[in-house]
Design an enzyme around this catalytic site. Structure first.
Site, PDB file in Angstrom:
ATOM      1  N   ASP A 277      -5.721   0.012  -1.448  1.00  0.00           N
ATOM      2  CA  ASP A 277      -6.716  -0.748  -2.213  1.00  0.00           C
ATOM      3  C   ASP A 277      -7.860  -1.271  -1.360  1.00  0.00           C
ATOM      4  OD1 ASP A 277      -5.168  -2.759  -0.806  1.00  0.00           O
ATOM      5  OD2 ASP A 277      -6.091  -4.217  -2.144  1.00  0.00           O
TER       6      ASP A 277
ATOM      7  N   ASP B 112      -2.667   1.756  11.637  1.00  0.00           N
ATOM      8  CA  ASP B 112      -4.057   1.474  12.031  1.00  0.00           C
ATOM      9  C   ASP B 112      -4.039   0.764  13.387  1.00  0.00           C
ATOM     10  OD1 ASP B 112      -6.792   1.047  11.969  1.00  0.00           O
ATOM     11  OD2 ASP B 112      -6.763  -0.369  10.316  1.00  0.00           O
ATOM     12  N   THR B 113      -4.122  -0.560  13.400  1.00  0.00           N
ATOM     13  CA  THR B 113      -4.019  -1.249  14.689  1.00  0.00           C
ATOM     14  C   THR B 113      -2.607  -1.122  15.261  1.00  0.00           C
ATOM     15  OG1 THR B 113      -3.326  -3.371  13.755  1.00  0.00           O
ATOM     16  CG2 THR B 113      -5.709  -2.983  13.957  1.00  0.00           C
TER      17      THR B 113
ATOM     18  N   THR C 153       1.310  -3.954  11.987  1.00  0.00           N
ATOM     19  CA  THR C 153       2.245  -4.048  10.859  1.00  0.00           C
ATOM     20  C   THR C 153       3.525  -3.263  11.145  1.00  0.00           C
ATOM     21  OG1 THR C 153       0.363  -4.235   9.361  1.00  0.00           O
ATOM     22  CG2 THR C 153       2.487  -3.678   8.376  1.00  0.00           C
ATOM     23  N   LEU C 154       3.375  -2.015  11.560  1.00  0.00           N
ATOM     24  CA  LEU C 154       4.563  -1.192  11.800  1.00  0.00           C
ATOM     25  C   LEU C 154       5.356  -1.710  12.994  1.00  0.00           C
ATOM     26  CD1 LEU C 154       5.911   1.251  10.488  1.00  0.00           C
ATOM     27  CD2 LEU C 154       4.802   2.700  12.189  1.00  0.00           C
TER      28      LEU C 154
ATOM     29  N   ARG D 110      -6.074   1.507  -6.357  1.00  0.00           N
ATOM     30  CA  ARG D 110      -4.696   1.948  -6.074  1.00  0.00           C
ATOM     31  C   ARG D 110      -4.284   3.099  -6.978  1.00  0.00           C
ATOM     32  NH1 ARG D 110      -2.288  -1.801  -2.594  1.00  0.00           N
ATOM     33  NH2 ARG D 110      -2.821  -3.994  -2.915  1.00  0.00           N
TER      34      ARG D 110
ATOM     35  N   GLY E 180       0.769  -1.238   0.000  1.00  0.00           N
ATOM     36  CA  GLY E 180       0.000   0.000   0.000  1.00  0.00           C
ATOM     37  C   GLY E 180       0.798   1.285   0.000  1.00  0.00           C
TER      38      GLY E 180
HETATM   39  P1  XMP Z   1      -2.207  -2.210  10.985  1.00  0.00           P
HETATM   40  O1  XMP Z   1      -3.586  -2.551  11.473  1.00  0.00           O
HETATM   41  O2  XMP Z   1      -1.275  -3.365  11.024  1.00  0.00           O
HETATM   42  O3  XMP Z   1      -2.494  -1.882   9.481  1.00  0.00           O
HETATM   43  O4  XMP Z   1      -1.665  -0.958  11.599  1.00  0.00           O
HETATM   44  C1  XMP Z   1      -1.568  -1.389   8.649  1.00  0.00           C
HETATM   45  C2  XMP Z   1      -1.863  -1.902   7.264  1.00  0.00           C
HETATM   46  O5  XMP Z   1      -3.254  -2.242   7.105  1.00  0.00           O
HETATM   47  C3  XMP Z   1      -3.744  -1.765   5.890  1.00  0.00           C
HETATM   48  N1  XMP Z   1      -4.836  -0.826   6.172  1.00  0.00           N
HETATM   49  C4  XMP Z   1      -5.578  -0.260   5.233  1.00  0.00           C
HETATM   50  N2  XMP Z   1      -5.521  -0.367   3.906  1.00  0.00           N
HETATM   51  N3  XMP Z   1      -7.303   1.160   3.718  1.00  0.00           N
HETATM   52  C5  XMP Z   1      -6.389   0.358   3.153  1.00  0.00           C
HETATM   53  O6  XMP Z   1      -6.339   0.291   1.916  1.00  0.00           O
HETATM   54  C6  XMP Z   1      -7.430   1.319   5.065  1.00  0.00           C
HETATM   55  O7  XMP Z   1      -8.282   2.074   5.555  1.00  0.00           O
HETATM   56  C7  XMP Z   1      -6.511   0.553   5.869  1.00  0.00           C
HETATM   57  N4  XMP Z   1      -6.324   0.472   7.185  1.00  0.00           N
HETATM   58  C8  XMP Z   1      -5.281  -0.390   7.340  1.00  0.00           C
HETATM   59  C9  XMP Z   1      -2.571  -1.102   5.210  1.00  0.00           C
HETATM   60  O8  XMP Z   1      -1.998  -2.024   4.323  1.00  0.00           O
HETATM   61  C10 XMP Z   1      -1.598  -0.799   6.293  1.00  0.00           C
HETATM   62  O9  XMP Z   1      -0.271  -0.855   5.848  1.00  0.00           O
END
Ligand code: XMP
Length: 182
Positions: free
Chosen positions: A165, A109-110, A113-114, A171, A47
């Site tokens: 996406d 987001d949550t 990932t980071l 995208r 993304g």
């Molecule tokens: P976390 O939850 O791990 O998420 O912090 C990070 C990854 O989740 C995807 N993500 C999204 N992708 N629209 C998207 O297209 C969204 O609203 C969204 N929220 C989370 C994204 O890949 C991000 O790197």
């Protein structure tokens, strides 16, 4: 402002191209001021690929000469709900030991990932580790983590465009928007 969707849905514009471009210019000045030594920029795919491309050119304009390597981590996989676990889909090629690393992601987001990427790069011996995200969606955080550089605070909706996406669509949009049906 509503832009016609690529096929069946309309996408509401949240962050238009000119606003994104201006903010990235500011962000690159902030990053340049952080004094990274021989920085390695690591976009977390998929993304972040559009954001990272603009960020890299902004870093060049700000006088930096970063190297780049990519880390592909698992994401939502055709749903708007987080899977809860993170997997490496494609690993980096460069050695990060004793390097100054800037991790780049599209959305925090949550936080899973980071946080996963930070732990991975730290465990491999990075000298200095900073993080940069396009969007900060605070309300859904389940892991305690803050990005060092944030372009925008994001409303608590699923966003698409500018590399992001929904089931591999949207995208290509030049703005960040919200699918009207969300
Ligand atoms: P976390 O939850 O791990 O998420 O912090 C990070 C990854 O989740 C995807 N993500 C999204 N992708 N629209 C998207 O297209 C969204 O609203 C969204 N929220 C989370 C994204 O890949 C991000 O790197």
């Amino acid at each position: 402002m509503i832009e016609a969707g690529t096929t069946d849905s309309a996408v509401e514009v949240l962050f238009p191209p000119d606003v994104i471009a201006a903010r990235i210019g500011e962000l690159c000045q902030e990053i340049a001021a952080a004094g990274l030594r021989n920085p390695l920029v690591v976009p977390i795919l998929t993304g972040s690929f559009v954001f990272s491309a603009d960020l890299l050119r902004g870093l060049h304009a700000a006088g930096l000469t970063p190297e780049v390597d990519f880390l592909t981590l698992s994401s939502y996989r055709h749903t708007t709900r987080s899977a809860g676990s993170v997997d490496i889909l494609r690993d980096m090629e460069l050695d990060v030991a004793d390097r100054d690393v800037l991790l780049v992601d599209d959305i925090l987001d949550t936080g899973r990932t980071l946080a996963y990427a930070k732990d991975l790069v730290a465990a491999r011996g990075a000298r200095r580790l900073l993080t940069c995200v396009l969007l900060n969606k605070r309300v859904r955080r389940v892991v305690t983590i803050e990005a060092d550089f944030i372009a925008f605070e994001c409303p608590p909706v699923f966003v698409v465009g500018y590399g992001m996406d929904l089931a591999n669509r949207y995208r290509e949009l030049p703005f960040v928007g919200r699918v009207a049906s969300d």
